[in-house]
Write an enzyme that holds these catalytic residues in place. Structure first.
Site, PDB file in Angstrom:
ATOM      1  N   CYS A  56      12.732 -15.348  37.560  1.00  0.00           N
ATOM      2  CA  CYS A  56      13.741 -14.513  38.218  1.00  0.00           C
ATOM      3  C   CYS A  56      15.051 -15.268  38.403  1.00  0.00           C
ATOM      4  O   CYS A  56      16.118 -14.777  38.056  1.00  0.00           O
ATOM      5  CB  CYS A  56      13.211 -14.036  39.563  1.00  0.00           C
ATOM      6  SG  CYS A  56      14.420 -13.072  40.468  1.00  0.00           S
ATOM      7  N   CYS A  99      16.055 -12.035  36.561  1.00  0.00           N
ATOM      8  CA  CYS A  99      16.819 -11.117  37.424  1.00  0.00           C
ATOM      9  C   CYS A  99      18.218 -11.601  37.783  1.00  0.00           C
ATOM     10  O   CYS A  99      19.178 -10.842  37.678  1.00  0.00           O
ATOM     11  CB  CYS A  99      16.083 -10.875  38.745  1.00  0.00           C
ATOM     12  SG  CYS A  99      14.308 -10.963  38.664  1.00  0.00           S
ATOM     13  N   LYS A 129      20.639 -12.254  34.783  1.00  0.00           N
ATOM     14  CA  LYS A 129      20.794 -10.931  34.153  1.00  0.00           C
ATOM     15  C   LYS A 129      21.761 -10.064  34.953  1.00  0.00           C
ATOM     16  O   LYS A 129      22.666  -9.446  34.404  1.00  0.00           O
ATOM     17  CB  LYS A 129      19.406 -10.281  34.041  1.00  0.00           C
ATOM     18  CG  LYS A 129      19.328  -8.897  33.461  1.00  0.00           C
ATOM     19  CD  LYS A 129      19.562  -7.755  34.415  1.00  0.00           C
ATOM     20  CE  LYS A 129      18.839  -7.798  35.719  1.00  0.00           C
ATOM     21  NZ  LYS A 129      17.424  -7.503  35.666  1.00  0.00           N
ATOM     22  N   TYR A 180      12.424  -2.296  30.540  1.00  0.00           N
ATOM     23  CA  TYR A 180      13.470  -2.814  31.431  1.00  0.00           C
ATOM     24  C   TYR A 180      14.432  -3.748  30.691  1.00  0.00           C
ATOM     25  O   TYR A 180      15.646  -3.575  30.739  1.00  0.00           O
ATOM     26  CB  TYR A 180      12.835  -3.653  32.548  1.00  0.00           C
ATOM     27  CG  TYR A 180      12.160  -2.910  33.671  1.00  0.00           C
ATOM     28  CD1 TYR A 180      12.762  -2.803  34.910  1.00  0.00           C
ATOM     29  CD2 TYR A 180      10.885  -2.369  33.516  1.00  0.00           C
ATOM     30  CE1 TYR A 180      12.139  -2.171  35.969  1.00  0.00           C
ATOM     31  CE2 TYR A 180      10.244  -1.735  34.566  1.00  0.00           C
ATOM     32  CZ  TYR A 180      10.869  -1.633  35.794  1.00  0.00           C
ATOM     33  OH  TYR A 180      10.248  -1.010  36.835  1.00  0.00           O
ATOM     34  N   GLU A 220      18.352  -3.062  29.686  1.00  0.00           N
ATOM     35  CA  GLU A 220      19.364  -3.834  30.422  1.00  0.00           C
ATOM     36  C   GLU A 220      20.236  -4.647  29.475  1.00  0.00           C
ATOM     37  O   GLU A 220      21.470  -4.666  29.602  1.00  0.00           O
ATOM     38  CB  GLU A 220      18.676  -4.758  31.431  1.00  0.00           C
ATOM     39  CG  GLU A 220      18.031  -3.986  32.573  1.00  0.00           C
ATOM     40  CD  GLU A 220      17.316  -4.857  33.587  1.00  0.00           C
ATOM     41  OE1 GLU A 220      17.086  -4.384  34.707  1.00  0.00           O
ATOM     42  OE2 GLU A 220      16.962  -6.018  33.262  1.00  0.00           O
ATOM     43  N   GLY A 273       8.061  -6.819  25.874  1.00  0.00           N
ATOM     44  CA  GLY A 273       7.026  -7.097  26.860  1.00  0.00           C
ATOM     45  C   GLY A 273       6.844  -8.590  27.085  1.00  0.00           C
ATOM     46  O   GLY A 273       7.426  -9.422  26.385  1.00  0.00           O
ATOM     47  N   ALA A 290      14.338  -1.078  39.988  1.00  0.00           N
ATOM     48  CA  ALA A 290      15.574  -0.612  39.348  1.00  0.00           C
ATOM     49  C   ALA A 290      15.682  -1.206  37.965  1.00  0.00           C
ATOM     50  O   ALA A 290      15.228  -2.323  37.722  1.00  0.00           O
ATOM     51  CB  ALA A 290      16.784  -1.027  40.181  1.00  0.00           C
ATOM     52  N   HIS A 328      29.390  11.364  53.922  1.00  0.00           N
ATOM     53  CA  HIS A 328      30.315  12.050  53.024  1.00  0.00           C
ATOM     54  C   HIS A 328      31.648  11.321  52.921  1.00  0.00           C
ATOM     55  O   HIS A 328      32.167  10.873  53.940  1.00  0.00           O
ATOM     56  CB  HIS A 328      30.544  13.486  53.534  1.00  0.00           C
ATOM     57  CG  HIS A 328      31.325  14.326  52.591  1.00  0.00           C
ATOM     58  ND1 HIS A 328      30.796  14.777  51.404  1.00  0.00           N
ATOM     59  CD2 HIS A 328      32.611  14.740  52.632  1.00  0.00           C
ATOM     60  CE1 HIS A 328      31.722  15.484  50.759  1.00  0.00           C
ATOM     61  NE2 HIS A 328      32.832  15.465  51.476  1.00  0.00           N
ATOM     62  N   GLU A 378      24.403  11.061  49.527  1.00  0.00           N
ATOM     63  CA  GLU A 378      24.181  12.248  50.366  1.00  0.00           C
ATOM     64  C   GLU A 378      23.451  13.358  49.606  1.00  0.00           C
ATOM     65  O   GLU A 378      22.821  14.222  50.215  1.00  0.00           O
ATOM     66  CB  GLU A 378      25.491  12.778  50.950  1.00  0.00           C
ATOM     67  CG  GLU A 378      26.443  13.369  49.930  1.00  0.00           C
ATOM     68  CD  GLU A 378      27.735  13.897  50.560  1.00  0.00           C
ATOM     69  OE1 GLU A 378      27.658  14.523  51.624  1.00  0.00           O
ATOM     70  OE2 GLU A 378      28.815  13.678  49.970  1.00  0.00           O
TER      71      GLU A 378
HETATM   72  P1  NDP Z   1       8.232  -3.625  29.330  1.00  0.00           P
HETATM   73  O1  NDP Z   1       6.768  -3.650  29.361  1.00  0.00           O
HETATM   74  O2  NDP Z   1       8.987  -2.975  30.408  1.00  0.00           O
HETATM   75  O3  NDP Z   1       8.727  -2.993  27.956  1.00  0.00           O
HETATM   76  C1  NDP Z   1       8.281  -3.467  26.728  1.00  0.00           C
HETATM   77  C2  NDP Z   1       8.836  -2.588  25.656  1.00  0.00           C
HETATM   78  O4  NDP Z   1       8.553  -3.129  24.387  1.00  0.00           O
HETATM   79  C3  NDP Z   1       8.259  -1.182  25.685  1.00  0.00           C
HETATM   80  O5  NDP Z   1       9.287  -0.283  25.376  1.00  0.00           O
HETATM   81  C4  NDP Z   1       7.200  -1.251  24.591  1.00  0.00           C
HETATM   82  O6  NDP Z   1       6.949  -0.033  23.971  1.00  0.00           O
HETATM   83  C5  NDP Z   1       7.861  -2.156  23.601  1.00  0.00           C
HETATM   84  N1  NDP Z   1       6.910  -2.850  22.728  1.00  0.00           N
HETATM   85  C6  NDP Z   1       5.795  -3.503  23.093  1.00  0.00           C
HETATM   86  N2  NDP Z   1       5.178  -4.034  22.032  1.00  0.00           N
HETATM   87  C7  NDP Z   1       5.929  -3.709  20.945  1.00  0.00           C
HETATM   88  C8  NDP Z   1       5.804  -3.953  19.568  1.00  0.00           C
HETATM   89  N3  NDP Z   1       4.789  -4.648  19.071  1.00  0.00           N
HETATM   90  N4  NDP Z   1       6.754  -3.450  18.745  1.00  0.00           N
HETATM   91  C9  NDP Z   1       7.790  -2.728  19.240  1.00  0.00           C
HETATM   92  N5  NDP Z   1       7.959  -2.461  20.546  1.00  0.00           N
HETATM   93  C10 NDP Z   1       7.030  -2.951  21.398  1.00  0.00           C
HETATM   94  O7  NDP Z   1       8.628  -5.151  29.160  1.00  0.00           O
HETATM   95  P2  NDP Z   1       9.973  -5.933  29.313  1.00  0.00           P
HETATM   96  O8  NDP Z   1       9.842  -7.065  28.353  1.00  0.00           O
HETATM   97  O9  NDP Z   1      11.171  -5.052  29.220  1.00  0.00           O
HETATM   98  O10 NDP Z   1       9.882  -6.474  30.804  1.00  0.00           O
HETATM   99  C11 NDP Z   1       8.688  -7.057  31.303  1.00  0.00           C
HETATM  100  C12 NDP Z   1       8.510  -6.724  32.747  1.00  0.00           C
HETATM  101  O11 NDP Z   1       9.404  -7.483  33.522  1.00  0.00           O
HETATM  102  C13 NDP Z   1       8.840  -5.274  33.110  1.00  0.00           C
HETATM  103  O12 NDP Z   1       7.779  -4.399  32.865  1.00  0.00           O
HETATM  104  C14 NDP Z   1       9.177  -5.377  34.550  1.00  0.00           C
HETATM  105  O13 NDP Z   1       8.006  -5.303  35.308  1.00  0.00           O
HETATM  106  C15 NDP Z   1       9.798  -6.750  34.657  1.00  0.00           C
HETATM  107  N6  NDP Z   1      11.257  -6.643  34.689  1.00  0.00           N
HETATM  108  C16 NDP Z   1      11.853  -6.039  35.748  1.00  0.00           C
HETATM  109  C17 NDP Z   1      13.220  -5.921  35.816  1.00  0.00           C
HETATM  110  C18 NDP Z   1      13.852  -5.245  36.971  1.00  0.00           C
HETATM  111  O14 NDP Z   1      13.192  -5.079  37.994  1.00  0.00           O
HETATM  112  N7  NDP Z   1      15.102  -4.812  36.869  1.00  0.00           N
HETATM  113  C19 NDP Z   1      14.089  -6.433  34.766  1.00  0.00           C
HETATM  114  C20 NDP Z   1      13.358  -7.036  33.686  1.00  0.00           C
HETATM  115  C21 NDP Z   1      12.009  -7.127  33.672  1.00  0.00           C
HETATM  116  P3  NDP Z   1       5.919   1.052  24.584  1.00  0.00           P
HETATM  117  O15 NDP Z   1       6.593   1.633  25.785  1.00  0.00           O
HETATM  118  O16 NDP Z   1       5.791   2.025  23.461  1.00  0.00           O
HETATM  119  O17 NDP Z   1       4.680   0.323  24.883  1.00  0.00           O
END
Ligand code: NDP
Length: 450
Positions: free
Chosen positions: A43, A48, A51, A177, A181, A262, A341, A436, A441
């Site tokens: 983070c 976070c 970012k 996410y 972002e 992911g 968020a 307001h 609101e």
């Molecule tokens: P996410 O799990 O949110 O998203 C991963 C994305 O990658 C999904 O759209 C997924 O598709 C796609 N994906 C997964 N595997 C493949 C693949 N083999 N080929 C193509 N696309 C793929 O992960 P992030 O990496 O964005 O973030 C990880 C976690 O970190 C988040 O889930 C969140 O909990 C946390 N985070 C929170 C933030 C915040 O609070 N603002 C900011 C950043 C991260 P599909 O949906 O189809 O599975």
């Protein structure tokens, strides 16, 4: 009773580990913590915080244009990436120092080394062996990049924070996410940005109206959104251009490919097998509701457990663990109604059920929504529109979900999350006087169901 060097050994100096170490030490425990990289974790160091600083940087671009409509001469000629990186690094160094100081002030023994378990009570830390009555695994996660031809040429969010030069053309892969972002960051800072996602709409798991609304907004802001498509291969041309072939048959030339597909729990090479700790299929450390693993004295919190990968959730889990095990004050981390968020542009914030999830769970669901142009943009040429939605369980009249895409969504949703956590009814939302003029609101004035 065996004599251990410490009452608690924490492995991992991120949000969850640091909170647990500090609180346990405050309860009188003899605590050591090990971190192989920098204190603060994902983070603070490469998540976070930097970012959000980048999001601010990217948003200025729009603010300059908006300011012109209010009479300001806001002509801007350039953006200097190296200034942003240097200032961001200075702030991260400061926070890193604060994290270490907090630990030292709490009386925690701080190690700047990797720890690997030898057995359930012992870890190898550099050339020392440390023993502890209780061990906490808080090692977080790491970006996952699928194995495709040329994936070694792609970066992840880790590298995005240190790019030596700002790319003129960027392809971001993923629809979660981080992808959404960073697409907003690259686009806002002036890179021609493509966001490619394998599914039919970004932000799977969020309320569908919010997903559609945000997709429309980011396209208006210039992101080239390619749905139902992902990367097949990446080839590097002689001039360094990344030629990317997508699964829809198209091909694009960019300067940078960023994967945000992911994150994987950091559970490898920690000696967890030597200690007998059970892992799940994604390598996550399996824990029960009080964050205890299958081994009685070993606990785990945060992203390594793959529950809800959010900093405040990790700190809540770490705090609950420390109070329960060392403070004689047992409580369980509550994973319900966790707000979050997405710092996209505009941002999205959410708490509770989306409409689709609510309809699966509750017999009678009502939704209320509002889509509008904010007062600020009545003077500007900015076409951004905000969207808000409430989900109500008709039988109890309780508000069970709130969602927003629009300026200040995160700031607004935090307060709404308190109301939802407290079990507020739709009638109570309606009885609350609005502030307001504000966007917030609207949450108190949506009277007619969809
Ligand atoms: P996410 O799990 O949110 O998203 C991963 C994305 O990658 C999904 O759209 C997924 O598709 C796609 N994906 C997964 N595997 C493949 C693949 N083999 N080929 C193509 N696309 C793929 O992960 P992030 O990496 O964005 O973030 C990880 C976690 O970190 C988040 O889930 C969140 O909990 C946390 N985070 C929170 C933030 C915040 O609070 N603002 C900011 C950043 C991260 P599909 O949906 O189809 O599975």
């Amino acid at each position: 009773m065996e004599n251990f060097d410490y009452d608690l050994l924490v492995i991992g100096g991120g949000s969850g580990g640091v909170r647990a170490a500090r609180i346990a030490a405050g309860h009188g425990a003899r605590v050591a913590i090990c971190e192989e990289y920098r204190y603060g974790g994902t983070c603070v160091i490469r998540g976070c915080v930097p970012k959000k600083l980048f999001v601010y940087a990217a948003h200025f671009h729009e603010e300059f244009d908006d300011a012109a409509a209010y009479g300001w001469d806001s002509t801007v000629n350039s953006f200097d990436w190296s200034t942003l990186i240097a200032n961001k690094d200075k702030e991260i160094d400061r926070l890193n120092g604060i994290y270490e100081k907090l630990l030292l002030n709490a009386g925690v023994k701080v190690f700047h080394q990797r720890a690997e378990l030898i057995d359930a009570h012992t870890a190898q830390v550099g050339d020392q062996r440390l023993s502890a009555q209780t061990i906490l695994i808080a090692t977080g996660g790491t970006p996952f990049v699928p194995d495709i031809v040329g994936s070694e040429h792609a970066i992840t969010s880790n590298e995005a924070f240190h790019l030596p030069a700002f790319p003129a053309r960027t392809l971001v892969v993923g629809g979660g996410y981080i992808a959404v972002e960073f697409a907003g960051i690259f686009n806002g800072l002036g890179s021609d940005t493509i966001l490619t996602y394998r599914g039919p709409q970004i932000l799977r798991g969020f309320d569908n109206d919010i997903r559609d609304h945000l997709a429309g907004e980011i396209v208006k802001k210039g992101i080239d959104l390619r749905l139902n498509s992902t990367v097949e291969q990446i080839q590097i041309k002689d001039d360094g251009t990344h030629n990317v072939t997508l699964t829809d048959g198209s091909s694009v030339d960019v300067d940078c490919v960023m994967y945000a597909t992911g994150r994987t729990p950091n559970s490898a090479n920690l000696g967890l097998e030597k200690a007998g700790v059970a892992l799940g299929p994604r390598g996550e450390v399996l824990v029960n509701e009080d964050s205890r693993t299958n081994i009685e004295n070993i606990y785990a919190v945060g992203d390594v457990t793959d529950r809800i990968a959010l900093t405040p959730v990790a700190t809540m889990e770490g705090h609950a663990f420390a109070d329960s095990v060392f403070g004689d004050r047992p409580w369980l981390a509550d994973h319900t109604n966790v707000p979050s968020a997405v710092f996209s542009q505009p941002p999205v914030a959410t708490v509770g059920y989306g409409e689709e999830q609510a309809r699966e769970k509750f017999a009678s669901v009502q939704t209320f929504s509002s889509e509008f142009r904010t007062l600020k943009h009545t003077l500007t040429e900015n076409t951004e529109r905000s969207f808000m939605k409430l989900i109500v369980d008709q039988d109890s009249d309780r508000v069970i979900g709130a969602h927003m895409a629009g300026a200040d969504a995160a700031e607004i949703m935090q307060g709404i999350a308190i109301a939802i956590k407290a079990g507020a009814s739709k009638a109570q939302f309606d009885a609350t006087v609005g502030i307001h003029p504000s966007s917030a609101e609207e949450f108190c004035t949506m009277r007619v169901p969809d």
